[in-house]
Design an enzyme around this catalytic site. Structure first.
Site, PDB file in Angstrom:
ATOM      1  N   ALA A  18       7.057   4.008   3.200  1.00 57.00           N
ATOM      2  CA  ALA A  18       7.462   5.030   2.224  1.00 57.00           C
ATOM      3  C   ALA A  18       6.345   6.048   1.975  1.00 57.00           C
ATOM      4  CB  ALA A  18       7.869   4.370   0.909  1.00 57.00           C
ATOM      5  N   LYS A  20       2.999   4.813   0.557  1.00 56.10           N
ATOM      6  CA  LYS A  20       2.078   4.297  -0.467  1.00 56.10           C
ATOM      7  C   LYS A  20       0.617   4.473  -0.049  1.00 56.10           C
ATOM      8  CE  LYS A  20       3.870   0.133  -0.190  1.00 56.10           C
ATOM      9  NZ  LYS A  20       4.870   0.443   0.851  1.00 56.10           N
ATOM     10  N   SER A  88       5.504  -4.761  -3.425  1.00 53.71           N
ATOM     11  CA  SER A  88       5.897  -5.327  -4.732  1.00 53.71           C
ATOM     12  C   SER A  88       7.390  -5.130  -5.014  1.00 53.71           C
ATOM     13  CB  SER A  88       5.047  -4.764  -5.876  1.00 53.71           C
ATOM     14  OG  SER A  88       4.394  -3.561  -5.584  1.00 53.71           O
TER      15      SER A  88
END
Ligand code: ADP
Length: 192
Positions: A18, A20, A88
Protein backbone atom coordinates in the site's frame (compact mmCIF):
# COMPACT_ATOMS: atom_id res chain seq x y z
CA UNK A 1 19.27 23.32 15.09
CA UNK A 2 17.41 23.79 18.34
CA UNK A 3 14.14 21.92 18.36
CA UNK A 4 11.55 20.95 20.91
CA UNK A 5 9.46 17.88 20.47
CA UNK A 6 7.27 15.61 22.52
CA UNK A 7 6.93 11.89 22.02
CA UNK A 8 4.34 10.40 19.72
CA UNK A 9 3.82 7.17 17.83
CA UNK A 10 2.86 7.39 14.18
CA UNK A 11 1.40 4.03 13.22
CA UNK A 12 1.21 3.22 9.51
CA UNK A 13 -1.26 0.41 8.78
CA UNK A 14 -2.39 -0.98 5.44
CA UNK A 15 -2.10 -3.84 2.99
CA UNK A 16 1.24 -5.09 1.78
CA UNK A 17 2.33 -2.83 -1.05
CA UNK A 18 0.00 0.00 0.00
CA UNK A 19 2.97 2.32 0.56
CA UNK A 20 3.63 2.22 4.32
CA UNK A 21 7.41 1.85 4.06
CA UNK A 22 7.71 4.40 1.27
CA UNK A 23 5.76 7.09 3.15
CA UNK A 24 7.39 6.19 6.47
CA UNK A 25 10.90 6.58 5.03
CA UNK A 26 10.02 9.90 3.39
CA UNK A 27 8.56 11.22 6.68
CA UNK A 28 11.69 9.96 8.48
CA UNK A 29 13.84 11.95 6.07
CA UNK A 30 11.87 15.16 6.65
CA UNK A 31 11.92 14.76 10.42
CA UNK A 32 15.66 14.06 10.47
CA UNK A 33 16.24 17.15 8.33
CA UNK A 34 14.37 19.14 11.00
CA UNK A 35 16.63 17.70 13.70
CA UNK A 36 13.99 15.54 15.39
CA UNK A 37 14.77 12.56 17.56
CA UNK A 38 13.08 9.62 15.88
CA UNK A 39 13.05 5.84 15.65
CA UNK A 40 11.58 3.58 12.98
CA UNK A 41 10.04 0.20 13.76
CA UNK A 42 9.56 -1.56 10.43
CA UNK A 43 7.38 -4.67 10.46
CA UNK A 44 9.74 -6.73 8.30
CA UNK A 45 12.79 -5.81 10.40
CA UNK A 46 10.95 -6.40 13.68
CA UNK A 47 9.94 -9.89 12.55
CA UNK A 48 13.64 -10.69 12.09
CA UNK A 49 14.45 -9.98 15.75
CA UNK A 50 11.94 -8.75 18.35
CA UNK A 51 9.16 -11.02 17.10
CA UNK A 52 11.21 -13.66 15.32
CA UNK A 53 9.44 -17.02 15.27
CA UNK A 54 5.92 -15.65 15.42
CA UNK A 55 3.59 -17.00 12.74
CA UNK A 56 0.86 -15.25 10.80
CA UNK A 57 -2.02 -16.72 12.82
CA UNK A 58 -4.36 -14.18 14.40
CA UNK A 59 -2.90 -14.83 17.86
CA UNK A 60 0.69 -14.35 16.66
CA UNK A 61 -0.14 -11.32 14.54
CA UNK A 62 -1.71 -9.75 17.64
CA UNK A 63 1.36 -10.66 19.71
CA UNK A 64 3.57 -9.10 17.04
CA UNK A 65 1.64 -5.83 17.29
CA UNK A 66 1.55 -5.96 21.10
CA UNK A 67 5.36 -6.22 21.26
CA UNK A 68 5.90 -3.45 18.73
CA UNK A 69 3.42 -1.37 20.73
CA UNK A 70 5.36 -2.03 23.94
CA UNK A 71 8.60 -0.71 22.44
CA UNK A 72 6.83 2.20 20.78
CA UNK A 73 5.29 3.14 24.13
CA UNK A 74 8.67 3.16 25.91
CA UNK A 75 10.20 5.36 23.25
CA UNK A 76 7.20 7.67 23.07
CA UNK A 77 7.33 8.22 26.84
CA UNK A 78 10.97 9.23 26.41
CA UNK A 79 10.19 11.97 23.94
CA UNK A 80 10.93 10.10 20.73
CA UNK A 81 8.85 10.32 17.56
CA UNK A 82 8.26 6.66 16.70
CA UNK A 83 7.34 5.64 13.17
CA UNK A 84 5.80 2.16 13.03
CA UNK A 85 5.23 0.52 9.67
CA UNK A 86 3.34 -2.76 9.95
CA UNK A 87 0.31 -4.27 8.21
CA UNK A 88 -1.43 -4.61 11.61
CA UNK A 89 -4.60 -6.07 10.13
CA UNK A 90 -6.75 -6.31 13.28
CA UNK A 91 -8.46 -3.21 14.63
CA UNK A 92 -8.91 -4.42 18.20
CA UNK A 93 -5.18 -4.77 18.90
CA UNK A 94 -4.45 -1.49 17.07
CA UNK A 95 -6.94 0.21 19.40
CA UNK A 96 -5.41 -1.51 22.44
CA UNK A 97 -1.98 -0.15 21.50
CA UNK A 98 -3.44 3.29 20.79
CA UNK A 99 -4.98 3.51 24.26
CA UNK A 100 -1.83 2.29 25.96
CA UNK A 101 0.40 4.82 24.20
CA UNK A 102 -1.99 7.78 24.25
CA UNK A 103 0.00 10.08 21.95
CA UNK A 104 -0.84 8.17 18.82
CA UNK A 105 -1.43 9.05 15.19
CA UNK A 106 -2.97 6.29 13.11
CA UNK A 107 -2.14 6.59 9.42
CA UNK A 108 -4.28 4.42 7.17
CA UNK A 109 -2.19 3.82 4.06
CA UNK A 110 -4.99 2.94 1.72
CA UNK A 111 -4.76 1.55 -1.78
CA UNK A 112 -7.23 -0.97 -3.23
CA UNK A 113 -6.15 -4.58 -3.22
CA UNK A 114 -5.94 -4.73 -7.02
CA UNK A 115 -3.49 -1.79 -7.01
CA UNK A 116 -1.32 -3.37 -4.31
CA UNK A 117 -1.42 -6.63 -6.18
CA UNK A 118 -0.43 -4.97 -9.43
CA UNK A 119 2.51 -3.26 -7.69
CA UNK A 120 3.49 -6.55 -6.03
CA UNK A 121 6.67 -4.91 -4.72
CA UNK A 122 8.01 -8.09 -3.12
CA UNK A 123 6.37 -10.67 -5.38
CA UNK A 124 4.32 -11.91 -2.44
CA UNK A 125 0.86 -11.55 -4.00
CA UNK A 126 1.90 -13.82 -6.85
CA UNK A 127 3.06 -16.41 -4.34
CA UNK A 128 -0.13 -16.04 -2.29
CA UNK A 129 -2.33 -16.44 -5.38
CA UNK A 130 -0.29 -19.47 -6.35
CA UNK A 131 -0.82 -21.02 -2.91
CA UNK A 132 2.89 -20.83 -2.01
CA UNK A 133 2.12 -18.51 0.92
CA UNK A 134 -0.84 -19.08 3.22
CA UNK A 135 -2.66 -16.53 5.40
CA UNK A 136 -1.65 -13.60 3.24
CA UNK A 137 -3.47 -10.40 4.21
CA UNK A 138 -6.02 -9.38 1.59
CA UNK A 139 -5.93 -12.75 -0.17
CA UNK A 140 -6.81 -15.44 2.36
CA UNK A 141 -6.52 -13.44 5.57
CA UNK A 142 -8.56 -10.41 6.68
CA UNK A 143 -7.64 -6.74 6.83
CA UNK A 144 -9.84 -4.57 9.05
CA UNK A 145 -9.54 -0.94 7.88
CA UNK A 146 -9.32 1.78 10.54
CA UNK A 147 -12.71 3.39 11.18
CA UNK A 148 -11.49 6.78 12.29
CA UNK A 149 -7.78 7.23 11.48
CA UNK A 150 -6.11 10.60 12.14
CA UNK A 151 -4.69 10.46 8.61
CA UNK A 152 -5.69 8.57 5.49
CA UNK A 153 -3.33 8.40 2.51
CA UNK A 154 -4.88 7.22 -0.75
CA UNK A 155 -1.70 6.18 -2.49
CA UNK A 156 -3.54 5.17 -5.66
CA UNK A 157 -4.79 8.75 -6.07
CA UNK A 158 -2.25 11.05 -4.43
CA UNK A 159 1.48 11.35 -4.93
CA UNK A 160 4.03 10.60 -2.26
CA UNK A 161 4.56 14.23 -1.25
CA UNK A 162 0.82 14.72 -0.65
CA UNK A 163 0.82 11.73 1.67
CA UNK A 164 3.95 12.94 3.45
CA UNK A 165 2.43 16.41 3.92
CA UNK A 166 -0.67 14.94 5.54
CA UNK A 167 1.46 13.05 8.06
CA UNK A 168 3.68 16.08 8.73
CA UNK A 169 0.57 18.22 9.37
CA UNK A 170 -0.69 15.70 11.90
CA UNK A 171 2.73 15.81 13.58
CA UNK A 172 2.79 19.60 13.83
CA UNK A 173 1.60 19.87 17.40
CA UNK A 174 4.41 17.56 18.56
CA UNK A 175 7.23 19.55 17.00
CA UNK A 176 8.16 23.13 17.77
CA UNK A 177 10.64 24.64 15.36
CA UNK A 178 13.23 27.19 16.58
CA UNK A 179 11.47 30.21 15.04
CA UNK A 180 8.33 29.29 17.00
CA UNK A 181 10.27 28.70 20.19
CA UNK A 182 11.06 32.40 20.55
CA UNK A 183 7.33 33.14 20.20
CA UNK A 184 6.57 30.46 22.78
CA UNK A 185 9.12 31.88 25.18
CA UNK A 186 7.27 35.17 25.05
CA UNK A 187 3.92 33.57 25.78
CA UNK A 188 5.13 30.48 27.64
CA UNK A 189 1.83 28.64 27.42
CA UNK A 190 2.64 26.02 24.83
CA UNK A 191 3.03 22.46 25.97
CA UNK A 192 5.78 20.61 24.16
P1 ADP B 1 4.28 -1.47 2.10
O1 ADP B 1 5.38 -1.01 3.02
O2 ADP B 1 2.93 -0.93 2.46
O3 ADP B 1 4.27 -2.94 1.89
P2 ADP B 1 5.92 -0.29 0.04
O4 ADP B 1 6.12 1.12 0.52
O5 ADP B 1 7.01 -1.28 0.26
O6 ADP B 1 4.54 -0.84 0.65
O7 ADP B 1 5.56 -0.28 -1.52
C1 ADP B 1 4.64 0.62 -2.06
C2 ADP B 1 4.93 0.80 -3.55
O8 ADP B 1 3.98 1.69 -4.09
C3 ADP B 1 6.31 1.37 -3.82
O9 ADP B 1 6.85 0.76 -4.93
C4 ADP B 1 6.00 2.86 -4.11
O10 ADP B 1 6.96 3.44 -4.95
C5 ADP B 1 4.64 2.75 -4.78
N1 ADP B 1 3.84 3.96 -4.72
C6 ADP B 1 3.20 4.53 -5.75
N2 ADP B 1 2.56 5.64 -5.39
C7 ADP B 1 2.77 5.80 -4.05
C8 ADP B 1 2.38 6.78 -3.10
N3 ADP B 1 1.60 7.81 -3.42
N4 ADP B 1 2.77 6.61 -1.82
C9 ADP B 1 3.54 5.55 -1.47
N5 ADP B 1 3.96 4.59 -2.33
C10 ADP B 1 3.59 4.71 -3.63
Amino acid sequence: MQIKQSGVTVWFTGLSGAGKTTICRAVEKELRAQGCKIEVLDGDVVRENLTKGLSFSKADRDENIRRIGFVADLLTRNGVIVLVSAISPYSEIRDEVRHKIGDFIEVYVNAPLNVCEKRDVKGLYKKARGGEIKNFTGIDDPYEPPVNPEVECRTDREDLQESVNKVMNALNKYIVLPQLLSVNNNHSNIAV
